[in-house]
Design a protein around this motif. Sequence first.
Motif, mmCIF file in Angstrom:
data_model
loop_
_atom_site.group_PDB
_atom_site.id
_atom_site.type_symbol
_atom_site.label_atom_id
_atom_site.label_comp_id
_atom_site.label_asym_id
_atom_site.label_seq_id
_atom_site.Cartn_x
_atom_site.Cartn_y
_atom_site.Cartn_z
ATOM 1 N N GLN B 306 -58.379 -11.820 196.343
ATOM 2 C CA GLN B 306 -57.879 -12.795 195.382
ATOM 3 C C GLN B 306 -56.720 -12.235 194.552
ATOM 4 O O GLN B 306 -56.093 -12.940 193.782
ATOM 5 C CB GLN B 306 -59.008 -13.239 194.434
ATOM 6 N N HIS B 451 -69.081 -15.021 202.842
ATOM 7 C CA HIS B 451 -69.000 -16.478 202.738
ATOM 8 C C HIS B 451 -68.418 -16.881 201.382
ATOM 9 O O HIS B 451 -68.729 -16.274 200.359
ATOM 10 C CB HIS B 451 -70.386 -17.098 202.910
ATOM 11 N N THR B 452 -67.582 -17.929 201.417
ATOM 12 C CA THR B 452 -66.932 -18.381 200.185
ATOM 13 C C THR B 452 -67.949 -18.723 199.096
ATOM 14 O O THR B 452 -67.702 -18.492 197.912
ATOM 15 C CB THR B 452 -66.048 -19.621 200.485
ATOM 16 N N MET B 455 -68.617 -15.896 196.841
ATOM 17 C CA MET B 455 -67.427 -15.217 196.363
ATOM 18 C C MET B 455 -67.642 -14.545 195.018
ATOM 19 O O MET B 455 -67.091 -13.493 194.741
ATOM 20 C CB MET B 455 -66.285 -16.214 196.258
ATOM 21 N N SER B 460 -70.145 -9.725 197.253
ATOM 22 C CA SER B 460 -68.837 -10.022 197.827
ATOM 23 C C SER B 460 -67.753 -9.279 197.058
ATOM 24 O O SER B 460 -67.139 -9.826 196.145
ATOM 25 C CB SER B 460 -68.577 -11.521 197.791
ATOM 26 N N LYS B 463 -64.212 -10.813 197.975
ATOM 27 C CA LYS B 463 -64.001 -12.203 197.585
ATOM 28 C C LYS B 463 -63.216 -12.961 198.650
ATOM 29 O O LYS B 463 -62.319 -13.748 198.367
ATOM 30 C CB LYS B 463 -63.304 -12.286 196.229
ATOM 31 N N SER B 465 -62.273 -15.608 201.414
ATOM 32 C CA SER B 465 -62.530 -17.025 201.597
ATOM 33 C C SER B 465 -61.709 -17.493 202.786
ATOM 34 O O SER B 465 -60.489 -17.601 202.702
ATOM 35 C CB SER B 465 -62.143 -17.790 200.329
ATOM 36 N N ASN B 466 -62.401 -17.700 203.896
ATOM 37 C CA ASN B 466 -61.704 -18.074 205.128
ATOM 38 C C ASN B 466 -62.522 -19.169 205.804
ATOM 39 O O ASN B 466 -63.687 -18.965 206.134
ATOM 40 C CB ASN B 466 -61.599 -16.827 206.021
ATOM 41 N N ASP B 470 -66.313 -19.026 207.288
ATOM 42 C CA ASP B 470 -67.347 -19.829 206.623
ATOM 43 C C ASP B 470 -68.078 -20.717 207.623
ATOM 44 O O ASP B 470 -69.309 -20.796 207.621
ATOM 45 C CB ASP B 470 -66.721 -20.722 205.540
#
Lengths: 308, 538
Positions: B306, B451-452, B455, B460, B463, B465-466, B470
Amino acid sequence: MTKYILRRILMMIPVMMGVTLVVFTLLYITPGDPVDALLGDEATPEAAEQLREELGLNGGYFTRYFTYVGNLLKGDLGICYSTKQPVMDRIASAFPNTMKLAGLSLAIAVITGMLMGTISAIKQNSIFDHVAMFFAMVGNAMPNFWQGLLLMLVFALNWRLLPASGFTTWRHMILPAITMGTSSAAALARMTRSSMLEVIRQDYIDTARAKGQSELRVTIDHALKNALIPVVTTIGMQLGRQLGGAVLTESIFAVPGLGRLMVDAIRARNYPVVQSGVLVIALVFSVVNLLVDILYAYIDPRIGARYE
Amino acid sequence: MRKLLSRGIALMLVMVMVLALAACGGGNDTPDQGNQPSNNTPSPGGSDSTEPDGEKVSSKDTMIVAIDREPASMDPAGNTVSMKRLMENAIYDTLLKFDSELTPTAALAESWEQLDDLTWQFNLREGVLFHNGEEMKASDVVYSFKRLEDHATSAPNVAKLDLDALEAKDDYTVILKTTEPYAFLEALLCNQGMSIVNENVVSAAGENYGREPIGTGPFKFVSWAAGDNIVIERNDDYWGDVALLKTITFRIITEAASRTIDLESGGVDMNLLVSATDADRIDSSPDTQLFRNTTTNIRYIAFNTQKDVFKDKLVRQAFYHATDVDIIREVVYTSNYSAPAISPVGPGLPGRNENLEPYTYDIEKAKQLLADAGYPNGVEVEFMYLANSQNNMLAEMLMDMWKDAGITLVLKPTESATLTSALNAGEHEMCSAGTSFQLVDPGDGLYRFFHTDNMNASTSRSKLSNPDIDALLDQIIVTTDAEKRNQMVKDVQVLIHEEAPFIYLAHPMGLVGASSNLRGFNTVVTSMYDFNYVYFVE
């Protein structure tokens, strides 16, 4: 004298209040959150919020401080974050161990330190003096941690004379007490020696000898007694050092004392335990200081006269 | 005064003598004196006291085990600390239990079946007694699970269970529903966090419960000396194989070096956490033995995806190529006591993908990738890590290695509580971390890591997020067919590998030291060691 002691005891109240303020503020501004430590590896933001609410960590600085002091005045030290037991219970189980250890190590320090210092002074520049002062230097310089492990290796592992760690029988107390006492013994030896050296050059020592008193009596009654003031001051200071040194020594030798309790509490940001632990140590230190001052009056009547 | 002083000196002399005697007096005592087994207890091996290979079973039936820190409580609803879970494993039972192949097998539940996608029925073993003599019933199971929701520390464990629908059909049947199809239900029920407690006891004890736990397990809780030790003893009424040892004392020894010396000098019989630096010593000494345990533990460097600098996967890949992972593993985690890592899924775990193409150590490629990502002149990043000797070494090696690729590393060694808070808040650009899979199953582990939805959870650290990852992870957690699921776990590792959210450094082994006359100890991937079969030989 009584008035003086009473006044000193009353003076402890603002000192303790100051301690609570300083410790609380320091913990408040230290980064890190007790909630993260408590939740372990699987923390979610929701769980953290829930726990923060449970522990009353959502209030502001003043709210939390006054709640803490208010409870303290009622004799309530709070609840330990991790075990949920009253902090009083945790301190009560750990404190006696630390005091036993500190007491024993101070006894070792006083006996060996004063003995070495006195002999060094009367036999100044002898082989004993040089050897004793060399050991005093080493003892002062040696880190507690390293010395503790060394003693463990020699006495527990190589010679199998003493247990390596734990605190259940008196045999368990010997190694940690020696570890903690060494540096204090060194400091006391040096202090006693220099103080004695000053005194034995005084005229009244010659007078005592001229009266035909034995050398032992001259040394103990006339010299040592008059050399005691700075030594007693050092002993008082050393007790503070013992309580501080307990933190490391207790970790190495797995002693369930106040020092280790506090280190664990600081790591976990277990605020109630840290605050109360520091308060107890500060209280002990203040009381010892007072005792030292009272002792002065007994050792030197001139000081006692001034207290009136 | 004169009298007083001469008395004082006499007293001093006496004390010196006492101390001198103390130092010499203990010569013939063994350090664990007082813990010798009494002679009238039967030998742990039963009537036949000689082993096949000629070893004679010792009458010693007590064991002292060194652990590194004191659990806050032994309430399964408390937090996840491995030593706490280990003792809970001895005191409590769970509905199911992993066998050595990591397959969930019957424990308190004698049998179980999945009634539909969401509903499971568990048939409990009859006649199982809690340590206080009461029989374990289905209502205790219902109570044990429902109470977890009320504790912040355990609520995440039951997030996937439909607790309102949880019911005791009769005294020995439990009906459990999940909120969606849930592949890891059986694994979850093997976890010590799902241990079965006694409703009456827990309600009566209140906040004190964690310090006087009562379960159905092979060992009963006996005593807890705060900061010093915890004692458990054999449960002779155990429904399974009754333990061979009579008592086990867990001693809290925080310093790793002290634990080693205590093991070598005979003060403890077992050290559950040997540091890699002491392992050779313990392994080679004739008085001690070393057990190497392959666990799900993984050491890695996480990029916070992020943060601007690590948003681009090219940058992350560049960092990976700039890292000589082999030499780091050799120096920091020692080759003998760790396995090479290329994915979070360690050797021996189901669903491990052996075909991932490693990120080779290639400075030129790293520079090229950085240039492609828009950093032709190199980049400066901050590296946060727990300040200890191992991590300091790691940080210095990285700083030196990455210099060649034009990466300037700013080191931020941080104290533990501060670090955890900073990482949980996502303040880091890059950090070093180490984790195990809570439920052992890699599918669940990857879900928690990448997994998002997770996050902002502490698992995680990247962090990431894909949407593709997912989607696959979403499928994994609802696929109850193990074979299908393992294939998907393999597939998702390919996607994750391409994203390079972590640099995998090593799978460190769990190292357990024990005195050389200890037998019957087996390592397990979960590190939830079973003490039931441990005994000593002469």
